[in-house]
Design a protein around this motif. Structure first.
Motif, PDB file in Angstrom:
ATOM      1  N   VAL A  54       1.017  -1.314   0.064  1.00 57.30           N
ATOM      2  CA  VAL A  54       0.137   0.313  -0.118  1.00 57.30           C
ATOM      3  C   VAL A  54       0.825   1.240   0.007  1.00 57.30           C
ATOM      4  O   VAL A  54       1.649   1.281   0.847  1.00 57.30           O
ATOM      5  N   THR A  55       0.688   2.059  -1.081  1.00 57.87           N
ATOM      6  CA  THR A  55       1.606   3.387  -1.094  1.00 57.87           C
ATOM      7  C   THR A  55       0.666   4.728  -0.782  1.00 57.87           C
ATOM      8  O   THR A  55      -0.490   4.620  -1.329  1.00 57.87           O
ATOM      9  N   GLY A  56       1.202   5.341   0.019  1.00 57.86           N
ATOM     10  CA  GLY A  56       0.402   6.593   0.435  1.00 57.86           C
ATOM     11  C   GLY A  56       1.433   7.822   0.787  1.00 57.86           C
ATOM     12  O   GLY A  56       2.633   7.530   0.825  1.00 57.86           O
ATOM     13  N   THR A  57       0.943   8.904   1.272  1.00 58.73           N
ATOM     14  CA  THR A  57       1.612   9.826   1.544  1.00 58.73           C
ATOM     15  C   THR A  57       1.615  10.359   2.829  1.00 58.73           C
ATOM     16  O   THR A  57       0.468  10.415   3.521  1.00 58.73           O
ATOM     17  N   THR A  58       2.616  10.378   3.475  1.00 60.93           N
ATOM     18  CA  THR A  58       2.655  10.354   5.133  1.00 60.93           C
ATOM     19  C   THR A  58       2.304  11.764   5.581  1.00 60.93           C
ATOM     20  O   THR A  58       2.186  12.668   4.799  1.00 60.93           O
ATOM     21  N   LYS A  59       1.646  11.919   6.809  1.00 62.80           N
ATOM     22  CA  LYS A  59       1.223  12.912   7.497  1.00 62.80           C
ATOM     23  C   LYS A  59       2.577  14.122   7.399  1.00 62.80           C
ATOM     24  O   LYS A  59       3.616  13.904   7.674  1.00 62.80           O
ATOM     25  N   GLY A  60       2.171  15.389   7.088  1.00 65.13           N
ATOM     26  CA  GLY A  60       3.188  16.415   7.007  1.00 65.13           C
ATOM     27  C   GLY A  60       3.093  17.087   8.237  1.00 65.13           C
ATOM     28  O   GLY A  60       2.283  17.405   9.013  1.00 65.13           O
ATOM     29  N   ARG A  61       4.481  17.258   8.657  1.00 67.55           N
ATOM     30  CA  ARG A  61       4.615  17.508  10.301  1.00 67.55           C
ATOM     31  C   ARG A  61       5.451  18.907  10.079  1.00 67.55           C
ATOM     32  O   ARG A  61       5.994  19.420  11.160  1.00 67.55           O
ATOM     33  N   GLY A  62       5.793  19.526   8.994  1.00 70.80           N
ATOM     34  CA  GLY A  62       6.386  20.714   8.886  1.00 70.80           C
ATOM     35  C   GLY A  62       7.914  20.697   9.342  1.00 70.80           C
ATOM     36  O   GLY A  62       8.388  19.586   9.107  1.00 70.80           O
ATOM     37  N   PHE A  63       8.321  21.921   9.765  1.00 69.10           N
ATOM     38  CA  PHE A  63       9.622  21.885  10.200  1.00 69.10           C
ATOM     39  C   PHE A  63       9.799  21.171  11.754  1.00 69.10           C
ATOM     40  O   PHE A  63       9.449  21.973  12.562  1.00 69.10           O
ATOM     41  N   GLN A  64      10.640  20.196  11.592  1.00 74.65           N
ATOM     42  CA  GLN A  64      11.004  19.463  13.073  1.00 74.65           C
ATOM     43  C   GLN A  64      12.323  19.410  13.175  1.00 74.65           C
ATOM     44  O   GLN A  64      13.112  19.436  12.655  1.00 74.65           O
ATOM     45  N   GLY A  65      12.694  19.354  14.853  1.00 73.76           N
ATOM     46  CA  GLY A  65      13.859  19.100  15.245  1.00 73.76           C
ATOM     47  C   GLY A  65      14.374  17.599  15.115  1.00 73.76           C
ATOM     48  O   GLY A  65      13.684  16.632  14.935  1.00 73.76           O
ATOM     49  N   VAL A  66      15.562  17.368  15.674  1.00 75.32           N
ATOM     50  CA  VAL A  66      16.141  16.150  15.465  1.00 75.32           C
ATOM     51  C   VAL A  66      15.568  15.028  16.573  1.00 75.32           C
ATOM     52  O   VAL A  66      15.486  13.852  16.089  1.00 75.32           O
ATOM     53  N   VAL A  67      14.935  15.520  17.474  1.00 74.22           N
ATOM     54  CA  VAL A  67      14.292  14.429  18.488  1.00 74.22           C
ATOM     55  C   VAL A  67      13.081  13.915  17.729  1.00 74.22           C
ATOM     56  O   VAL A  67      12.899  12.762  17.793  1.00 74.22           O
ATOM     57  N   LYS A  68      12.335  14.770  17.236  1.00 72.85           N
ATOM     58  CA  LYS A  68      11.256  14.273  16.667  1.00 72.85           C
ATOM     59  C   LYS A  68      11.345  13.612  15.226  1.00 72.85           C
ATOM     60  O   LYS A  68      10.849  12.637  14.707  1.00 72.85           O
ATOM     61  N   ARG A  69      12.469  14.410  14.561  1.00 71.27           N
ATOM     62  CA  ARG A  69      12.449  13.927  12.913  1.00 71.27           C
ATOM     63  C   ARG A  69      13.401  12.683  12.901  1.00 71.27           C
ATOM     64  O   ARG A  69      13.203  11.717  12.154  1.00 71.27           O
ATOM     65  N   HIS A  70      14.300  12.503  13.878  1.00 73.03           N
ATOM     66  CA  HIS A  70      15.337  11.306  13.743  1.00 73.03           C
ATOM     67  C   HIS A  70      15.266  10.383  15.103  1.00 73.03           C
ATOM     68  O   HIS A  70      15.974   9.538  15.130  1.00 73.03           O
ATOM     69  N   GLY A  71      14.526  10.923  16.110  1.00 70.72           N
ATOM     70  CA  GLY A  71      14.616   9.942  17.257  1.00 70.72           C
ATOM     71  C   GLY A  71      15.877  10.140  18.194  1.00 70.72           C
ATOM     72  O   GLY A  71      16.175   9.058  19.022  1.00 70.72           O
ATOM     73  N   PHE A  72      16.402  11.316  17.991  1.00 76.17           N
ATOM     74  CA  PHE A  72      17.532  11.519  19.019  1.00 76.17           C
ATOM     75  C   PHE A  72      17.179  11.465  20.212  1.00 76.17           C
ATOM     76  O   PHE A  72      16.077  11.968  20.691  1.00 76.17           O
ATOM     77  N   GLY A  73      18.170  11.179  21.219  1.00 76.69           N
ATOM     78  CA  GLY A  73      17.553  11.078  22.724  1.00 76.69           C
ATOM     79  C   GLY A  73      17.698  12.197  23.567  1.00 76.69           C
ATOM     80  O   GLY A  73      17.120  12.602  24.403  1.00 76.69           O
ATOM     81  N   GLY A  74      18.502  13.346  22.940  1.00 71.54           N
ATOM     82  CA  GLY A  74      18.420  14.747  23.571  1.00 71.54           C
ATOM     83  C   GLY A  74      19.651  14.682  24.665  1.00 71.54           C
ATOM     84  O   GLY A  74      20.133  13.502  24.916  1.00 71.54           O
ATOM     85  N   GLY A  75      19.955  15.699  25.241  1.00 67.08           N
ATOM     86  CA  GLY A  75      20.493  16.001  26.301  1.00 67.08           C
ATOM     87  C   GLY A  75      20.179  15.755  27.693  1.00 67.08           C
ATOM     88  O   GLY A  75      18.628  15.636  27.883  1.00 67.08           O
TER      89      GLY A  75
END
Length: 230
Positions: free
Chosen positions: A133-154
């Motif tokens: 199944v092919t679809g277009t993912t939800k657009g979330r705009g400009f995001q930081g590395v924690v939400k975009r790539h799953g970084f753990g943060g400091g």
């Protein structure tokens, strides 16, 4: 391989014969007319163009009356639909390759034959089949590395001020630049995504519904393409 254009209704759960609870995504796929056919002998590949939904048509002008609001189908779209015998142009058009299926004994894929005006329905799929199944993912705009790539943060204590920042990005004196492809903040979502190896759990021909196991990309009422997986 051949497929169908559908609309993601949402997720629910069903129970199979063994009483197991199965999470499924419900996809509504109304009958798709074949709008155009691409011949492999002429273009080098075989495909069909399917459509779904209806566009609004422009009404004839009666003097100085105002044009109604909303987009109307243009003459090119109307003419393209008339060749397929349709009263109104489809709201969505998508092409499906026919020659990318599994190879047969002769080393060539089996290419099904369709003509302009044929209709593809949900009975194309059977319970137990594997689909993608092919679809277009939800657009979330400009995001930081924690939400975009799953970084753990400091750390969040002891005077730290870099809670959700990416940290150091430079590799030092050599090569003295940021390496291409570095995971950094940026636009997240609104991308084409194909989820493979989904099992068809139920097909409701009366209501034009397909129940596939698991989740698929896109928001509710988003357009998705359901294709057979060889």
């Amino acid at each position: 391989m051949i497929g169908i254009i559908g609309k993601k209704i949402g997720m629910t759960q069903i129970f199979n014969e063994a009483g197991q609870q199965i999470p499924v995504t419900v996809i509504e796929a109304e009958p798709n007319p074949v709008v155009a056919v691409v011949d492999a002998a002429k273009f080098g590949y075989a495909s069909v163009q399917l459509g779904t939904g209806k566009q609004k048509l422009a009404r004839e002008s009666k003097g100085k009356e105002r044009t109604p609001r909303g987009r109307r189908a243009n003459k090119a779209e109307v003419g393209h639909a008339k060749k397929a015998g349709l009263d109104a142009p489809p709201a969505t058009l998508r092409s499906f390759r026919l020659d990318d299926g599994p190879l047969q004994k002769g080393g060539k894929p089996e290419v099904p034959t369709y003509n302009v005006g044929d209709v593809i329905k949900v009975d194309l799929f059977q319970v137990g089949e594997r689909v993608k199944v092919t679809g277009t993912t939800k657009g979330r705009g400009f995001q930081g590395v924690v939400k975009r790539h799953g970084f753990g943060g400091g750390p969040n204590t002891h005077g730290n001020t870099k809670h959700r920042r990416p940290g150091s990005i430079g590799p030092g004196t050599d090569p003295s630049r940021v390496i291409k492809g570095k995971k950094m903040p940026g636009h997240y979502g609104a991308e084409r995504h194909t989820q493979t190896n989904l099992r068809v759990e139920k097909v409701d021909g009366e209501r034009n519904l397909i129940y596939v196991r698991g989740a698929v990309a896109g928001p509710i009422n988003g357009i998705v393409l359901v294709r057979k997986q060889g």
